[in-house]
Design an enzyme around this catalytic site. Sequence first.
Site, PDB file in Angstrom:
ATOM      1  N   GLU A 334      99.012-105.964-139.987  1.00 34.16           N
ATOM      2  CA  GLU A 334      99.692-106.648-141.094  1.00 34.16           C
ATOM      3  C   GLU A 334     101.127-106.154-141.218  1.00 34.16           C
ATOM      4  O   GLU A 334     101.646-105.989-142.320  1.00 34.16           O
ATOM      5  CB  GLU A 334      98.943-106.445-142.417  1.00 34.16           C
ATOM      6  CG  GLU A 334      97.563-107.067-142.441  1.00 34.16           C
ATOM      7  CD  GLU A 334      96.923-107.016-143.804  1.00 34.16           C
ATOM      8  OE1 GLU A 334      96.514-108.074-144.299  1.00 34.16           O
ATOM      9  OE2 GLU A 334      96.833-105.914-144.379  1.00 34.16           O
ATOM     10  N   CYS A 418      95.205-110.668-152.380  1.00 36.17           N
ATOM     11  CA  CYS A 418      96.371-109.974-152.933  1.00 36.17           C
ATOM     12  C   CYS A 418      97.552-110.913-153.154  1.00 36.17           C
ATOM     13  O   CYS A 418      98.356-110.708-154.075  1.00 36.17           O
ATOM     14  CB  CYS A 418      96.784-108.821-152.016  1.00 36.17           C
ATOM     15  SG  CYS A 418      97.060-109.320-150.299  1.00 36.17           S
TER      16      CYS A 418
END
Length: 654
Positions: A334, A418
């Site tokens: 990520e 998120c």
Amino acid sequence: MTATQPAAPTGTSAKPKLAFRPLPVPQVDVHGFWGDRVDAVAAKTAGILYDRCVEAHMLEQIDPDVPSPGVVIPFHVSDGFTARTVTTQMFWDSDWGKTIETAAYSLYRRRNPDLEKKIDAVIDMYGKLQQEDGYLSSWYQRIQPGLRWTNLRDCHELYCAGHLIEGAVAYFQATGKRKLLDIMSRYADHIADTFGPEPGKRKGYCGHEEIELALVRLARATGNDKYMKLAKYFIDQRGQQPHYFDEEALARGADPKDFHFKTYEYNQSHKPVREQDKVVGHAVRAMYLYSGMADIATEYGDDTLKIALERLWDDLTTKSLYVTGGLGPSADNEGFTNDYDLPNETAYAETCASVGLVFWASRMLGMGPNARYADMMERALYNGSISGLSLDGSLFFYENPLESRGGHHRWKWHRCPCCPPNIGRMVASIGSYFYGLADDALAVHLYGDSSARFEIAGQQVSLVQTSNYPWDGAVSIAVETETPVAFTLHLRIPAWCRKAALRVNGKLVDLEAATVGGYAAIRREWQKGDKVELDLEMSMARLFANPQVRQDIGRVALARGPLIYCVEETDNGGGLHRIALSRTARIEAHREPNLLGGVVTLSAIGSRAETENWGADLYRSKPPVTQETKLKAVPYFAWDNRDPGEMLVWLREG
């Protein structure tokens, strides 16, 4: 809705004289482009966030009056983590924190008693859940009791605390209700008693940064210097030797080297922060760390942090940033890979990372107006971040690629949710990014229909912007004050603007003489009725990537003003990779008020390689026949809001 202002930070660290702080959300009203987006969040997104948290069983985890739901989301064994080590369920407190924050900012925009009642009930649950010593973690109290503070590297305790703190500050300011603020202040007190340089305290910090910037906000809201000092401690301690994560692993009987990413670059703890010169690891963590560093640099006038931040900024913006303001090309970590590695179709470019870049850039502006930061904040705001939210506020992108064959679409929810509340809270609080206030100066970082109210030199002043930005570059600013007051007004002149003109009460200002760091500075005694007019040419541009970006060599991207454009199949037909645009083609702008909520599109005559006469051969000695084609480009942020299909940012030149 009664807005409660934060307490004056009289007990916090001495603010350097030239420090700029954002105006609080209640002091800025936005209309126009951003007003539409705030309305969408207030009308739809904020409620959706709550509902989908409930659907995911998040409410059951924090409610001590119902049985624990246990592990709802499996541990990430398949992702290469050690069994029973990491699950996104550990992060649910952070999702509640951001949901509360989004709801709080939305309540400024429109009353919603039903949503407020639901959030009050969530807060009551956290109040019941909190332990006598102040500790508060639904995961470690309800799912894995007895393991608190044993794995800061992987398990996000302080990260979750940070998001709940930010939600608490926002909710107090929005509603005047301080229950969650008191809860989180007690938890912050417990954290301060647990961590720090003093003998007997843990020398740790979080594997996922966020607590640092949250503590700064808490210190500013409460005036308690303890929280500011704790934020500074977490910044200063990161990466020091002996390495805390090594010691922590040994203490729980684990091998420090036995973790998924095998390097502390992943969480930016490989070196003390002042020694770091390269942006590495997980992109969101990096952006949050640099945001916290910038806050502390501003609060303490710390040039050692500022120098490190400038090095890191240069590294990111010259080697690892997408043209959209997206960042972090790899799904594996990520985050970041190698210099100039910017694939388009497989770009991860997490929405949260671009939001984090907005946070970092805005905090760099705390050290003074500088267009290198504000221009990038604008680029990330208008492109790489709000692309993560559908125009109606109901659907979300996690990844934001710059090319799609037609299979990439927004989703309703995510295993790791998120991004939805992160983009929600940023959009709902957009007014706080428009302006920065110092002791005797106001900086205008962003343009668009808005009004701001602030106190300067002991006088109440209001400033009203009238503009159709970003579609038009004409900006009119009216200054209203009951009595004359002297201060400097800093106005950003964007780097993308080739020609600008500035007038004060009709008199032309010498921009070259007035501009420093990309901002025109106007120092005068302002009086009621003063008017500033800024005319920014909305330049159209062809953008080219550094030749070391192998994916974009021989390609061109289109921009107008702060907006990056893309072509979609719904306007141009399929096979977008076969379209080419010559360097001499004329690009035209068109206002289309009935398209995508009202946008300016770009059009040009290009060519398309045809397949009809190619035959069955895979290869042949003659090039394909090309036909003239008219291409139409729309703002990147608005893609995938119509019929599904292909999308392309970087067009072939030809």
